[in-house]
Design a protein around this motif. Structure first.
Motif, short mmCIF file in Angstrom:
data_model
loop_
_atom_site.label_atom_id
_atom_site.label_comp_id
_atom_site.label_asym_id
_atom_site.label_seq_id
_atom_site.Cartn_x
_atom_site.Cartn_y
_atom_site.Cartn_z
N LYS A 274 1.06 -1.27 0.00
CA LYS A 274 -0.17 0.01 -0.18
C LYS A 274 1.28 1.32 0.43
N ARG A 275 1.99 1.31 0.44
CA ARG A 275 2.72 3.02 0.71
C ARG A 275 3.78 2.54 -0.25
N LEU A 276 3.86 3.14 -1.19
CA LEU A 276 5.13 2.69 -2.24
C LEU A 276 5.65 4.15 -2.74
N TYR A 277 5.28 5.02 -1.71
CA TYR A 277 6.45 6.50 -1.87
C TYR A 277 7.30 6.66 -0.43
N LYS A 278 6.56 6.34 0.48
CA LYS A 278 7.39 6.26 1.26
C LYS A 278 8.97 5.65 1.70
N LEU A 279 8.87 4.65 0.80
CA LEU A 279 9.72 3.69 0.99
C LEU A 279 10.39 3.17 0.03
N GLU A 280 10.23 3.90 -0.98
CA GLU A 280 10.84 4.29 -2.11
C GLU A 280 12.66 4.78 -2.03
N ILE A 281 12.89 5.27 -0.87
CA ILE A 281 13.42 6.05 -0.43
C ILE A 281 14.91 5.23 0.18
N SER A 282 14.24 4.11 1.58
CA SER A 282 14.87 3.15 1.64
C SER A 282 15.09 2.18 0.82
N SER A 283 16.26 1.41 1.87
CA SER A 283 16.47 0.41 0.44
C SER A 283 17.77 -0.13 1.19
N GLY A 284 18.24 -1.37 1.60
CA GLY A 284 18.83 -2.45 2.12
C GLY A 284 18.01 -4.03 2.77
N ASP A 285 18.91 -4.32 2.95
CA ASP A 285 17.90 -5.58 4.22
C ASP A 285 17.41 -5.19 5.33
N SER A 286 17.13 -4.68 5.83
CA SER A 286 16.59 -4.14 7.06
C SER A 286 15.19 -3.54 7.07
N VAL A 287 14.54 -4.39 7.78
CA VAL A 287 13.27 -3.68 7.55
C VAL A 287 12.26 -3.19 9.16
N ASN A 288 12.01 -1.86 8.55
CA ASN A 288 11.83 -0.85 10.00
C ASN A 288 10.37 -1.85 10.50
N ASP A 295 1.63 -2.15 7.32
CA ASP A 295 1.80 -2.53 6.48
C ASP A 295 3.05 -4.08 6.24
N PRO A 296 2.18 -5.31 6.46
CA PRO A 296 2.99 -6.53 6.65
C PRO A 296 3.51 -7.07 5.21
N ASN A 297 3.41 -6.03 3.77
CA ASN A 297 4.44 -6.72 2.88
C ASN A 297 5.17 -5.25 2.29
N GLY A 298 5.41 -4.25 3.37
CA GLY A 298 6.37 -2.82 3.09
C GLY A 298 7.59 -3.14 2.75
N HIS A 299 7.97 -4.32 3.22
CA HIS A 299 9.70 -4.07 3.13
C HIS A 299 9.58 -4.75 1.76
N TYR A 300 8.32 -5.79 1.13
CA TYR A 300 8.68 -5.70 -0.75
C TYR A 300 9.24 -4.15 -1.52
N VAL A 301 8.64 -3.56 -1.07
CA VAL A 301 9.12 -2.06 -1.64
C VAL A 301 11.26 -1.89 -1.41
N MET A 302 11.42 -2.06 -0.33
CA MET A 302 12.96 -2.08 0.12
C MET A 302 13.88 -2.94 -0.99
N GLN A 303 13.37 -4.60 -1.35
CA GLN A 303 14.11 -5.21 -1.85
C GLN A 303 13.64 -5.23 -3.37
N GLY A 304 12.70 -4.84 -3.98
CA GLY A 304 12.65 -3.99 -5.22
C GLY A 304 13.46 -3.11 -5.66
N LYS A 391 -4.59 3.82 -7.35
CA LYS A 391 -4.72 3.05 -7.09
C LYS A 391 -4.18 1.90 -7.24
N PRO A 392 -3.28 1.10 -7.01
CA PRO A 392 -2.86 0.10 -7.80
C PRO A 392 -3.58 -1.35 -7.58
#
Length: 483
Positions: A274-288, A295-304, A391-392
């Motif tokens: 659901k959150r596409l814009y706030k997580l695009e800045i972060s990257s790496g293996d660590s998940v907040n 959003d349990p699936n938010g870490h997929y943006v970091m992996q992407g 909306k996606p």
């Protein structure tokens, strides 16, 4: 022809067979009564030139043979009576711009690449790293994840049906052995081109076996309608047409298929990420950890952000697609979504390959990614005609091959495929190689222990190894969108 009373005494008993006597009577005494021309009442009073086939026709009533006759409406039933139109005169022929066709028989793989002798060393490393799923993701601007989303994994084993394992096993036995259909099966063959012949067998064909298993499984999931009344608002369509066209890298790609089963719901599926814009800045293996609560699936943006698309240079991504100029414009999903207020929930694909080893798993998954993208694309164009997604759009797909299940969840985040500055990508979750039961011998290739269809049925009934986790995944995908 004389009457029966006039024929008395003409037959000579015990001299020749009766049918020969009738033939002799017809030749000697018979007369031919010319039938009269009868005109139907519907044609009476009209100025029509009626031709009597028993007499010479009026030359003025015959059509002019110099002008060829063309049917006003072309119907498949009378296609053999009408000469086929040239390809250039077909109404669906596009003279200006061809497309690259992707249908249910298209295979995305490196087998079509034939380098020359001078380029052989250059292509060795490229062919080894080439995969059909990566090529499909490159064509659709999609980032793949080889697992089910975390939000769906959390719902596993949350809902159960009474005696669900026993019912699924009975459905398996029904699809393989307990159906009354007996049709001619394809010939079996042996490896290494051994000259062995097998007798013709009649049993349940493989497509019908998979259809029986899938329909019974869907009926079992629908039995939860008493607990979830929204399930009764869904519709299941069969053999609906589907086609759409999109532009990628300046070229048109046309998707065309017939959906065997498609499940619709009155409300669209909620997006996985659901959150596409706030997580695009972060990257790496660590998940907040704070993000996992909302959003349990938010870490997929970091992996992407760390994913790199396949580099196919100097080969174009559409190398395996055939050029076609005979296609339909627009989008087709099988129904009018705006009027019926229906949204795609899940599409079910039953394998049409006559041979089990006709295609690889990677090629089948590439097809699922392409058609899942096309399904989401048609729904997005109907919801947002201006081309801007607020909306996606999320769709699901299930592939069935005998006892093997593949699950795909696709999320469409953008419609800008050619803009390099747009950092939004589509997401796809792939869960492959889920075996509903194990130790099934092949029906096509010869098996020395269970070579005949009768032994196969006996083997499945006695030594079935059922895997209950596959149905739990199937049920979790089916219950998506239920509140």
């Amino acid at each position: 022809m004389p009457k029966i009373t006039e024929l008395r005494g003409l037959f000579k008993p015990f001299t020749k067979p009766l049918h020969r006597q009738w033939k002799w009577v017809w030749q000697e005494k018979g007369k031919f009564n010319e039938p009269k021309l009868t005109i139907p009442k519907a044609f009476e009073g009209r100025q029509l030139n009626i031709i009597d086939p028993l007499h010479e026709p009026d030359p003025n009533a015959l059509p002019d043979e110099s002008t060829p006759w063309t049917s006003p409406t072309r119907h498949p039933m009378f296609e053999y009576l009408v000469p086929p139109l040239p390809r250039e005169q077909h109404p669906l022929f596009h003279h200006d711009r061809p497309v690259f066709l992707f249908d249910s028989k298209t295979k995305l793989h490196a087998g079509n690449i034939h380098p020359t002798k001078n380029q052989k060393l250059t292509f060795i490393g490229f062919v080894c790293l080439f995969k059909g799923v990566d090529q499909a993701c490159l064509l659709t601007k999609t980032i793949p994840f080889y697992e089910l989303p975390q939000s769906i994994k959390q719902n596993l084993d949350q809902v159960t049906i009474p005696n669900q394992d026993d019912l699924i096993q009975s459905y398996i036995r029904q699809s393989i052995a307990y159906d009354a259909t007996k049709e001619k099966l394809p010939r079996k063959y042996t490896p290494l081109k051994q000259r062995r012949s097998f007798r013709v067998e009649y049993s349940i064909p493989r497509p019908r076996q998979m259809s029986i298993l899938l329909e019974n499984t869907l009926s079992l999931c629908e039995s939860l309608g008493g607990r979830y009344p929204d399930l009764f608002k869904r519709n299941l369509y069969r053999n609906t047409p589907f086609y759409t066209t999109f532009e990628r890298y300046g070229e048109l790609v046309h998707l065309r298929k017939k959906n065997e089963y498609i499940l619709t719901s009155p409300t669209p599926l909620s997006p996985i990420v659901k959150r596409l814009y706030k997580l695009e800045i972060s990257s790496g293996d660590s998940v907040n950890e704070n993000l996992g609560v909302h959003d349990p699936n938010g870490h997929y943006v970091m992996q992407g952000n760390d994913y790199k698309f396949l580099n196919m240079y100097p080969v174009y991504p559409t190398i395996d697609l055939q050029s076609e100029q005979l296609y339909q414009d627009g989008d087709e999903q099988g129904w009018r979504m705006k009027k019926s207020n229906e949204y795609v929930h899940t599409t079910f694909y039953v394998s049409n390959d006559e041979l089990i080893h006709e295609a690889t798993t990677d090629e089948r998954l590439a097809r699922m990614v392409m058609f899942a993208f096309g399904t989401a694309l048609v729904q997005a164009r109907q919801l947002y005609p201006n081309g801007h997604l607020t909306k996606p759009v999320t769709v699901q797909s299930v592939f069935l091959l005998d006892e093997l299940f593949h699950f795909v969840v696709f999320q469409l985040n953008t419609l800008n495929y050619n803009e390099t500055n747009d950092q939004r990508y589509n997401y796809v979750w792939i869960d492959k190689d889920n075996y509903l039961y194990d130790n099934r011998p092949s029906m096509v290739m010869h098996n020395p222990l269970y070579g005949t269809e009768r032994n196969l049925q006996r083997y499945v009934l006695e030594k079935l190894k059922y895997n209950p986790e596959v149905f739990q995944k199937f049920l979790a995908l089916y219950l998506q969108g239920i509140k």
